[in-house]
Design an enzyme around this catalytic site. Structure first.
Site, PDB file in Angstrom:
ATOM      1  N   ASP A 171    -139.868-138.073  68.415  1.00  0.00           N
ATOM      2  CA  ASP A 171    -138.929-136.595  68.551  1.00  0.00           C
ATOM      3  C   ASP A 171    -138.744-135.817  67.622  1.00  0.00           C
ATOM      4  OD1 ASP A 171    -139.793-138.023  71.032  1.00  0.00           O
ATOM      5  OD2 ASP A 171    -138.533-135.800  72.266  1.00  0.00           O
ATOM      6  N   LYS A 239    -143.227-129.984  72.695  1.00  0.00           N
ATOM      7  CA  LYS A 239    -142.035-130.136  73.256  1.00  0.00           C
ATOM      8  C   LYS A 239    -141.736-129.362  73.399  1.00  0.00           C
ATOM      9  CE  LYS A 239    -137.188-132.524  73.296  1.00  0.00           C
ATOM     10  NZ  LYS A 239    -136.844-134.180  72.452  1.00  0.00           N
ATOM     11  N   LYS A 275    -144.132-132.144  77.257  1.00  0.00           N
ATOM     12  CA  LYS A 275    -142.695-132.559  77.268  1.00  0.00           C
ATOM     13  C   LYS A 275    -141.525-130.857  77.469  1.00  0.00           C
ATOM     14  CE  LYS A 275    -138.189-135.225  75.850  1.00  0.00           C
ATOM     15  NZ  LYS A 275    -137.956-136.606  74.454  1.00  0.00           N
TER      16      LYS A 275
END
Length: 326
Positions: A171, A239, A275
């Site tokens: 990430d 995300k 996400k």
């Protein structure tokens, strides 16, 4: 709008996809021209639509719904106080939450604790024989999380470290300063480099999840633009938040990211995920996001390949719903 091509004819190399979509190099001019063709995201239209969808969600969830939410969680600990022992406990909880719940989709830890988490996950292998146990991915934050303000060489070295240490997913956060200044190519270049850095020597690669910090961006249109630039660079998942910004996830921001991946799928044939992280603490919140995902991307994409919840306490609320007397 993007130039459409049959999915079977589309190369899966991000650089080749970007070259085709941009009709030229990934510089500010070509990226800006593409961004100018995107549909506008109008708050006056989006906000009422999102509010109406949320109003459809019942708080009375069945055990199957709770199991679905549990299986979508990236069980996360990104505290300065994390230790090898706390990460081992996190892994054990992710693999076998108990109470009839399935394993979570992943655990997510700091870069320096990836080796510890990898060893713990490998040691939990025997739990795979349990009825509800599944494969838990190891995610790591890297690239100078949460702000991405380190020199490029430092960010790249951290990326390489977590992949070598055994991360299945990485990430990273975009260069938000470059985004706000309209330096589109700088945003793209970092994501494209990160996509190359998740490649392993054996030809496989880790999944790349790109954080937009959507709650700190000034407009819905800029969130959508950031999402498309990240996808051009090769993001496997968009995300919402680091969980360390001024604001976390919101239903509106989640809807924009879900719209972005649907748009990307329509225009390129490629299926990527979202996400949702930053303040997702309760089953009620997760149920709202799950409903939005199903409405925008279809029930068949409500799985861990297409939807995740980055959270540290959501699983506790799921367990409390399943077993209120625990």
């Amino acid at each position: 709008m993007f130039t459409q091509a049959p999915a079977s004819d589309i190369p899966h190399d991000p650089a080749a996809i970007a070259l085709r979509l941009l009709d030229g190099p990934a510089d500010d001019a070509h990226i800006g021209a593409l961004l100018d063709t995107l549909p506008k995201v109008r708050a006056a239209e989006l906000d009422p639509w999102v509010a109406a969808r949320i109003a459809e969600v019942s708080d009375d969830l069945c055990p199957q719904d709770l199991a679905v939410i549990a299986a979508l969680i990236d069980l996360t600990s990104l505290s300065p106080e994390d230790t090898p022992e706390s990460v081992q406990a996190l892994v054990a909880k992710a693999v076998a939450p108990g109470h009839g719940l399935p394993s979570t989709a992943a655990v997510c830890v700091h870069a320096d604790l990836v080796s510890t988490a990898r060893q713990a996950l490998d040691a939990q292998g025997e739990l795979a024989t349990l009825p509800d146990a599944g494969q838990v991915a190891l995610a790591a934050v890297a690239g100078a999380f949460p702000h991405g303000r380190s020199p490029l060489a430092v960010r790249a070295a951290e990326m390489s470290h977590v992949v070598t240490a055994g991360a299945d997913e990485v990430d990273i956060v975009i260069d938000r300063g470059a985004l706000l200044a309209g330096r589109w190519a700088e945003v793209y270049d970092w994501v494209a480099l990160a996509r190359r850095l998740v490649q392993r020597p054996d030809g496989t690669r880790a999944r790349l999840k790109v954080i937009l910090e959507s709650g700190d961006l000034p407009s819905y249109d800029l969130v959508f633009r950031a999402a498309i630039i990240a996808l051009l660079g090769g993001a496997d998942m968009l995300k919402t938040s680091t969980g360390k910004g001024r604001h976390g996830a919101t239903p509106a921001a989640a809807a924009i990211l879900l719209q972005a991946v649907a748009h990307w799928r329509d225009e390129t044939g490629l299926d990527v995920g979202v996400k949702i992280s930053g303040g997702v603490r309760t089953v009620a919140q997760a149920a709202q996001y799950l409903h939005l995902a199903r409405a925008l991307n279809g029930t068949q994409r409500a799985d861990a390949d297409h939807l995740r919840f980055g959270a540290s306490s959501l699983l506790d609320d799921v367990i409390a719903r399943v077993d209120p007397l625990r």
